[in-house]
Design a protein around this motif. Structure first.
Motif, PDB file in Angstrom:
ATOM      1  N   LEU A  11      -9.612  63.722 -21.642  1.00 16.56           N
ATOM      2  CA  LEU A  11     -10.739  64.030 -20.766  1.00 16.56           C
ATOM      3  C   LEU A  11     -11.700  65.023 -21.401  1.00 16.56           C
ATOM      4  O   LEU A  11     -12.920  64.839 -21.355  1.00 16.56           O
ATOM      5  N   LEU A  12     -11.169  66.069 -21.995  1.00 18.69           N
ATOM      6  CA  LEU A  12     -12.031  67.071 -22.627  1.00 18.69           C
ATOM      7  C   LEU A  12     -12.799  66.486 -23.811  1.00 18.69           C
ATOM      8  O   LEU A  12     -14.019  66.647 -23.904  1.00 18.69           O
ATOM      9  N   ALA A  13     -12.102  65.811 -24.695  1.00 19.71           N
ATOM     10  CA  ALA A  13     -12.757  65.268 -25.888  1.00 19.71           C
ATOM     11  C   ALA A  13     -13.758  64.183 -25.519  1.00 19.71           C
ATOM     12  O   ALA A  13     -14.868  64.135 -26.067  1.00 19.71           O
ATOM     13  N   GLY A  14     -13.417  63.313 -24.588  1.00 16.66           N
ATOM     14  CA  GLY A  14     -14.329  62.258 -24.178  1.00 16.66           C
ATOM     15  C   GLY A  14     -15.575  62.798 -23.506  1.00 16.66           C
ATOM     16  O   GLY A  14     -16.690  62.342 -23.771  1.00 16.66           O
ATOM     17  N   ALA A  15     -15.412  63.786 -22.634  1.00 15.13           N
ATOM     18  CA  ALA A  15     -16.560  64.367 -21.942  1.00 15.13           C
ATOM     19  C   ALA A  15     -17.474  65.113 -22.910  1.00 15.13           C
ATOM     20  O   ALA A  15     -18.705  64.997 -22.824  1.00 15.13           O
ATOM     21  N   ILE A  16     -16.909  65.861 -23.833  1.00 18.26           N
ATOM     22  CA  ILE A  16     -17.719  66.589 -24.807  1.00 18.26           C
ATOM     23  C   ILE A  16     -18.441  65.618 -25.731  1.00 18.26           C
ATOM     24  O   ILE A  16     -19.623  65.793 -26.033  1.00 18.26           O
ATOM     25  N   ALA A  17     -17.747  64.567 -26.177  1.00 15.67           N
ATOM     26  CA  ALA A  17     -18.377  63.590 -27.067  1.00 15.67           C
ATOM     27  C   ALA A  17     -19.513  62.860 -26.369  1.00 15.67           C
ATOM     28  O   ALA A  17     -20.567  62.626 -26.958  1.00 15.67           O
ATOM     29  N   LYS A  18     -19.328  62.497 -25.082  1.00 17.09           N
ATOM     30  CA  LYS A  18     -20.391  61.840 -24.338  1.00 17.09           C
ATOM     31  C   LYS A  18     -21.582  62.774 -24.126  1.00 17.09           C
ATOM     32  O   LYS A  18     -22.721  62.333 -24.089  1.00 17.09           O
ATOM     33  N   ALA A  19     -21.317  64.072 -23.974  1.00 13.84           N
ATOM     34  CA  ALA A  19     -22.402  65.027 -23.783  1.00 13.84           C
ATOM     35  C   ALA A  19     -23.181  65.254 -25.074  1.00 13.84           C
ATOM     36  O   ALA A  19     -24.399  65.453 -25.041  1.00 13.84           O
ATOM     37  N   ILE A  20     -22.510  65.222 -26.205  1.00  9.87           N
ATOM     38  CA  ILE A  20     -23.165  65.478 -27.487  1.00  9.87           C
ATOM     39  C   ILE A  20     -23.890  64.246 -27.999  1.00  9.87           C
ATOM     40  O   ILE A  20     -25.003  64.351 -28.525  1.00  9.87           O
TER      41      ILE A  20
END
Length: 89
Positions: A11-20
């Protein structure tokens, strides 16, 4: 790594990657989690390949460097997905 750690890291990695990553990436919470888990496996494998020179499927650990590797892997996964699944209009 336990299943709960996989879920949180995903969840953390996916959300950060989608935000970047530029542009709009749709998807639900489960899609974001799956993206992060795929990113952790992809990033962990690439880092292991660069460090040791051998290709083995490994995942990033649940730590700050592991999160960084998972985010980079998730961004690569987003890039590859949009290159391979390009819609033709």
């Amino acid at each position: 790594m336990s299943i709960l750690a996989w879920v949180v890291l995903g969840l953390l990695a996916g959300a950060i990657a989608k935000a970047i990553y530029p542009g709009y990436q749709g998807g639900s919470i489960l899609g974001t989690m799956f993206l992060g888990i795929v990113g952790a496996i992809l990033g962990g494998t690439l880092v292991n390949l660069l460090e040791t020179g051998s290709f083995t499927l490994t995942a990033a650990s649940f730590s700050i460097p592991g999160l960084f590797v998972a985010v980079l892997g998730a961004m690569i996964a987003i890039f590859l997905y949009y290159k391979l699944a390009r819609r033709v209009y």
